[in-house]
Scaffold this active site. Sequence first.
Site, PDB file in Angstrom:
ATOM      1  CG  LEU A  26      -1.997  -1.141   1.237  1.00 39.01           C
ATOM      2  CD1 LEU A  26      -2.836  -1.046   2.497  1.00 39.01           C
ATOM      3  CD2 LEU A  26      -2.867  -1.130   0.002  1.00 39.01           C
ATOM      4  CB  CYS A  27       4.094   2.273  -0.140  1.00 42.01           C
ATOM      5  SG  CYS A  27       4.944   0.708  -0.401  1.00 42.01           S
ATOM      6  N   GLY A  28       2.007   2.580  -3.190  1.00 43.84           N
ATOM      7  CA  GLY A  28       2.119   2.900  -4.604  1.00 43.84           C
ATOM      8  C   GLY A  28       3.092   1.995  -5.334  1.00 43.84           C
TER       9      GLY A  28
END
Length: 321
Positions: free
Chosen positions: A87-89
């Site tokens: 969930l950090c691109g």
Amino acid sequence: MPSLKEIKTRIGSVNSTRKITSAMKMVASSKLHHAQRMIENMYPYSMMLKGMLKTFLQSDVEVDSELTLKRPVKRVALIVFSSNSSLCGGYNHNVIKLTEQVLKEYEGLGPDNILIYPIGRKIGEKVTKWGLKSAGKFVTLADKPNAQQCADIARELSAMYVNGEIDRVEIIFHHFKSAGSQILTRETLLPFDIERELDKNIYRDLDSTIATKDSQEYLRQRDAQQKEQKIEAFRMHDNYIVEPDKQTLLNALIPKVLNLQVYVDLLDSNASEHAARMVAMQTATDNADELLRLLNLQYNKSRQQAITSELLDIVGGSINN
């Protein structure tokens, strides 16, 4: 067209997701602020060390160190920084992609001559999948930067380089430039190049956790000004006495710079992870807000259409009677 109940259920689902992404954005912002302060606290030591190195270069000291000797590359070691969670691109994807490109360049060496230090669970899983040699597990180090552990890694690699066990060491990480800009970087740790270290751009914006177009434009303008004005490193006074001699002190400084470089790159990577997650969660929250607006509009239209249809039925029935 979906029913009112289906639309209402989806609105509730999007609302719940929005609360999660908004909370994760706030947590990432808090962690980013802490990571920025760690980099800021490291600055004085870093600048003083590089100032001493530049002073020696300006005094025409010939560097004679085993860590600066270049030789044909037959064995290579890679230090790769990633995160433990998602969930950090595209943060982890970009690191893995660049690592794959580097591995293709060294494909002719064979898998037995490539050693990887995977800092982070994501890259550790990939190294296992690729079937390459791993120097160990460094999951805790990715979440909690530790200067001593980074120094141990640098000393271990330096000893291997001096003994001829490896011929080149490279680092893959994200350089934290600002909350909205993290630059994927590939650097050579060994053989050590003093000129490269002194010319390295270490600019970071540590005052803001806002990733907007205005802030990015400000950074671009500030970078342009920095290119026009060359900032000289701190220079010590020329009249100083060194014991036992300059060369001995320089040979002691180089390992310290290597230890510092691994730790700084870890701090950069850690701050970049939190910044990337903060931006990703902010984007997800904005998308959820837009989706909620569209769903509420659709719900109101469907509800108004149902009311109008019922009124027409009632009016039509009264006329027939």
